[in-house]
Design an enzyme around this catalytic site. Structure first.
Site, PDB file in Angstrom:
ATOM      1  N   ASN A  10     -10.790  18.613   1.353  1.00 61.58           N
ATOM      2  CA  ASN A  10     -12.088  17.708   1.202  1.00 61.58           C
ATOM      3  C   ASN A  10     -12.315  16.720   1.424  1.00 61.58           C
ATOM      4  O   ASN A  10     -11.127  15.991   1.264  1.00 61.58           O
ATOM      5  CB  ASN A  10     -12.632  18.216  -0.224  1.00 61.58           C
ATOM      6  CG  ASN A  10     -13.019  19.608  -0.619  1.00 61.58           C
ATOM      7  OD1 ASN A  10     -13.139  20.410   0.250  1.00 61.58           O
ATOM      8  ND2 ASN A  10     -13.291  19.900  -2.019  1.00 61.58           N
ATOM      9  N   GLU A 136     -10.518  27.238  -4.404  1.00 59.90           N
ATOM     10  CA  GLU A 136     -11.276  26.702  -3.700  1.00 59.90           C
ATOM     11  C   GLU A 136     -11.379  27.119  -2.149  1.00 59.90           C
ATOM     12  O   GLU A 136     -11.963  26.567  -1.309  1.00 59.90           O
ATOM     13  CB  GLU A 136     -11.300  25.131  -3.771  1.00 59.90           C
ATOM     14  CG  GLU A 136     -11.714  24.436  -5.109  1.00 59.90           C
ATOM     15  CD  GLU A 136     -11.625  23.007  -4.981  1.00 59.90           C
ATOM     16  OE1 GLU A 136     -12.297  22.326  -5.860  1.00 59.90           O
ATOM     17  OE2 GLU A 136     -10.774  22.524  -4.155  1.00 59.90           O
ATOM     18  N   LYS A 207      -4.268  19.715 -21.706  1.00 59.38           N
ATOM     19  CA  LYS A 207      -5.418  19.338 -22.517  1.00 59.38           C
ATOM     20  C   LYS A 207      -5.396  18.031 -22.287  1.00 59.38           C
ATOM     21  O   LYS A 207      -6.179  17.317 -23.145  1.00 59.38           O
ATOM     22  CB  LYS A 207      -4.624  19.542 -23.812  1.00 59.38           C
ATOM     23  CG  LYS A 207      -4.506  21.195 -24.238  1.00 59.38           C
ATOM     24  CD  LYS A 207      -3.515  21.508 -25.481  1.00 59.38           C
ATOM     25  CE  LYS A 207      -4.421  20.971 -26.687  1.00 59.38           C
ATOM     26  NZ  LYS A 207      -3.724  21.478 -28.008  1.00 59.38           N
ATOM     27  N   GLY A 240      -5.137  16.693 -13.320  1.00 59.59           N
ATOM     28  CA  GLY A 240      -4.593  18.239 -13.158  1.00 59.59           C
ATOM     29  C   GLY A 240      -4.015  18.690 -12.044  1.00 59.59           C
ATOM     30  O   GLY A 240      -2.820  19.295 -12.053  1.00 59.59           O
ATOM     31  N   ASP A 241      -4.298  18.201 -11.006  1.00 57.30           N
ATOM     32  CA  ASP A 241      -3.908  18.485  -9.745  1.00 57.30           C
ATOM     33  C   ASP A 241      -2.458  17.831  -9.421  1.00 57.30           C
ATOM     34  O   ASP A 241      -1.498  18.561  -8.760  1.00 57.30           O
ATOM     35  CB  ASP A 241      -4.647  18.382  -8.376  1.00 57.30           C
ATOM     36  CG  ASP A 241      -6.221  18.829  -8.494  1.00 57.30           C
ATOM     37  OD1 ASP A 241      -6.123  20.060  -9.172  1.00 57.30           O
ATOM     38  OD2 ASP A 241      -6.981  18.377  -7.779  1.00 57.30           O
ATOM     39  N   MET A 271      -1.331   8.324 -12.382  1.00 53.79           N
ATOM     40  CA  MET A 271      -2.448   8.433 -11.585  1.00 53.79           C
ATOM     41  C   MET A 271      -3.712   8.074 -12.154  1.00 53.79           C
ATOM     42  O   MET A 271      -4.399   7.617 -11.179  1.00 53.79           O
ATOM     43  CB  MET A 271      -2.478  10.132 -11.102  1.00 53.79           C
ATOM     44  CG  MET A 271      -3.269  10.498  -9.896  1.00 53.79           C
ATOM     45  SD  MET A 271      -4.747  10.841 -10.166  1.00 53.79           S
ATOM     46  CE  MET A 271      -5.497  11.252  -8.559  1.00 53.79           C
TER      47      MET A 271
END
Length: 291
Positions: A10, A136, A207, A240-241, A271
């Protein structure tokens, strides 16, 4: 070994706002930036920066060559990426001062990847390689079944959550990574918790600032908790990625799951102290040197 990532690509458009809008509310943005994103691209960059060999299976439109070039610069093998007539996927991200976000995604070319392209890419895979997918793109079920038949370790990040998509790939999965909200949705839809009935050998539930929980067949699916590293987050987009990419890179390099999780937690913590997505994911040296 190689991580084959059937993943989205993206163009991320970030809009800085004072607060996230409520339904029906209009807010003004004082900043706008464009960067490389998509859960697939983020995970490919994270895994490559964590010293894994990553081959990205995906698609962009006529406007997407810059994204392919950026992935190449970050060490990702981009040869399986097709250029289609459909516009490249893009995301509109509203980001507030606390680092929280609202995201709207237009899938574009990400949802028009052909089975032939997936099959051709995976024909070069070797048993023991990792196949990674998210929600995705299209053709996850076909890819999961194909990867499983080829002897690949099939990993799946169940985001954005879709009960139908999860049901289709579940019989072929070896590793499932999802956040606590997605885990609750999965339980609601299937009635299944991490364990023998779910049928997935390794499950990680992230989490956010509360860390993650690890379940594995090797220890009878006993829940093992891992604390997050406290940081002053400025942007949680892609955290999370980053975790998933780093975790799988660690597994690919032969690390024990617990060790791979520790490195992944550290990478995602670093990050979120930066603004951006794929372009600001730290490399392995930065993560190991960071204290």
């Amino acid at each position: 070994m190689t991580i084959w990532n059937l993943g989205s690509i993206n163009s991320d458009h970030f809009y800085g706002v004072d607060h996230l809008p409520e339904p029906g509310e209009t807010v003004l943005s004082e900043t706008m930036e464009r960067g490389l994103g998509g859960k697939g691209a983020n995970m490919s960059v994270a895994a490559a920066r964590a010293a894994a060999h990553v081959s990205h299976i995906g698609a962009v439109g006529p406007d997407g060559q810059w994204a392919v070039d950026r992935l190449t610069e970050y060490g990702v093998d981009t040869r399986p990426i097709a250029q289609l007539d459909t516009p490249t996927g893009h995301a509109v991200i509203a980001l507030d001062a606390a680092g929280e976000n609202h995201i709207i995604v237009f899938p574009g070319a990400n949802r028009e990847i052909s089975r032939d392209a997936i099959g051709l890419a995976l024909s070069e895979a070797a048993p023991g390689d990792i196949l990674l997918m998210q929600n995705e793109t299209n053709e996850q079920a076909y890819a999961a079944e194909t990867g499983s038949k080829l002897g690949l370790k099939v990993a799946y990040a169940a985001a954005p959550f879709s009960a139908q998509a999860v049901r289709q790939v579940l019989p072929h999965l070896d590793i499932l990574v999802l956040n606590h909200i997605e885990m609750a949705q999965l339980v609601e839809e299937t009635g299944l918790l991490p364990g023998p009935k779910l049928g997935v050998d390794t499950v990680i539930v992230t989490k956010g600032a509360a860390g993650c929980v690890f379940y594995d067949r090797s220890n009878g699916f006993d829940a093992i908790g891992f604390d997050a590293i406290p940081v002053d987050a400025v942007d949680t987009t892609g955290a999370g990625d980053t975790f998933t990419g780093y975790f799988l890179a660690g597994i690919d390099r032969g690390m024990a799951p617990e060790e791979a999780i520790g490195t992944a937690i550290k990478a995602s913590a670093l990050m979120v102290t930066r603004r951006g997505t794929a372009d600001v994911i730290p490399d392995l040296k930065e993560v190991l040197d960071w204290s």
